[in-house]
Design a protein around this motif. Structure first.
Motif, short mmCIF file in Angstrom:
data_model
loop_
_atom_site.label_atom_id
_atom_site.label_comp_id
_atom_site.label_asym_id
_atom_site.label_seq_id
_atom_site.Cartn_x
_atom_site.Cartn_y
_atom_site.Cartn_z
N UNK A 1 -43.59 38.16 37.90
CA UNK A 1 -43.18 39.41 38.47
C UNK A 1 -41.73 39.53 38.91
N UNK A 2 -41.06 40.78 38.31
CA UNK A 2 -39.80 40.89 38.74
C UNK A 2 -39.27 42.27 39.26
N UNK A 3 -38.25 42.60 39.62
CA UNK A 3 -37.61 43.66 40.27
C UNK A 3 -37.84 44.94 39.20
N UNK A 4 -37.55 44.81 38.07
CA UNK A 4 -37.67 45.71 37.11
C UNK A 4 -38.97 45.94 36.72
N UNK A 5 -40.26 45.20 36.77
CA UNK A 5 -41.70 45.43 36.57
C UNK A 5 -41.93 46.68 37.82
N UNK A 6 -41.57 46.36 39.04
CA UNK A 6 -41.86 46.99 40.45
C UNK A 6 -40.92 48.42 40.19
N UNK A 7 -39.84 48.37 39.82
CA UNK A 7 -39.24 49.66 39.59
C UNK A 7 -39.97 50.62 38.66
N UNK A 8 -40.19 49.94 37.56
CA UNK A 8 -40.95 50.85 36.45
C UNK A 8 -42.13 51.21 36.76
N UNK A 9 -43.11 50.50 37.66
CA UNK A 9 -44.49 50.81 37.93
C UNK A 9 -44.13 52.03 38.87
N UNK A 10 -43.33 51.91 39.99
CA UNK A 10 -43.11 52.89 40.99
C UNK A 10 -42.72 54.27 40.47
N UNK A 11 -41.85 54.36 39.38
CA UNK A 11 -41.35 55.30 38.63
C UNK A 11 -42.34 56.05 37.77
N UNK A 12 -43.15 55.39 37.27
CA UNK A 12 -44.41 55.77 36.41
C UNK A 12 -45.44 56.54 37.40
N UNK A 13 -45.69 55.97 38.61
CA UNK A 13 -46.63 56.50 39.45
C UNK A 13 -46.01 57.81 40.06
N UNK A 14 -44.56 57.95 40.63
CA UNK A 14 -44.08 59.01 41.10
C UNK A 14 -43.87 59.90 40.08
N UNK A 15 -43.88 59.80 38.85
CA UNK A 15 -43.82 60.76 37.60
C UNK A 15 -44.87 61.30 37.49
N UNK A 16 -46.15 60.77 37.95
CA UNK A 16 -47.53 60.96 37.33
C UNK A 16 -47.82 60.61 36.06
N UNK A 17 -46.94 59.46 35.47
CA UNK A 17 -47.37 59.42 34.15
C UNK A 17 -48.63 58.23 34.09
N UNK A 18 -48.92 57.55 34.98
CA UNK A 18 -49.97 56.73 35.06
C UNK A 18 -50.60 56.67 36.61
N UNK A 19 -51.64 55.95 36.50
CA UNK A 19 -52.37 55.68 37.95
C UNK A 19 -52.05 54.42 38.41
N UNK A 20 -52.25 53.97 39.82
CA UNK A 20 -51.73 53.05 40.49
C UNK A 20 -52.35 51.72 39.49
N UNK A 21 -53.72 51.67 39.29
CA UNK A 21 -54.41 50.64 38.59
C UNK A 21 -53.92 50.19 37.11
N UNK A 22 -53.04 51.12 36.68
CA UNK A 22 -52.44 50.81 35.37
C UNK A 22 -51.08 50.11 35.56
N UNK A 23 -50.65 49.96 36.51
CA UNK A 23 -49.44 49.32 36.77
C UNK A 23 -49.44 48.07 37.53
N UNK A 24 -48.10 47.56 37.70
CA UNK A 24 -47.97 46.18 38.46
C UNK A 24 -48.53 46.13 39.76
N UNK A 25 -48.87 47.63 40.63
CA UNK A 25 -49.24 47.63 41.77
C UNK A 25 -50.60 47.30 42.00
#
Length: 64
Positions: A1-25
């Motif tokens: 896991x790295x910073x870009x993975x966290x950044x991209x996951x947070x961006x997708x969640x905040x943009x409403x593009x995906x659910x938390x369970x579909x990301x690194x979170x």
């Protein structure tokens, strides 16, 4: 896991593009505030601990 993975996951969640369970979170084990963790900072923030043992700090700073 790295910073870009966290950044991209947070961006997708905040943009409403995906659910938390579909990301690194999905691998999130715990969330602790800077204050509760005793982090010496004037900023607010969160510490994210992942299942692989990695930790990430999210600093929250008001820009305007």
């Amino acid at each position: 896991m790295n910073e870009m993975v966290i950044q991209n996951a947070l961006e997708m969640i905040l943009d409403g593009d995906c659910d938390v369970c579909d990301t690194a979170f999905e691998e999130l084990v715990s969330v602790t505030t800077f204050a509760d963790a005793g982090v010496m900072s004037r900023d607010s923030g969160l510490i994210l601990q992942m299942s692989d043992g990695s930790e990430f700090q999210l600093c929250i700073v008001k820009s305007r």
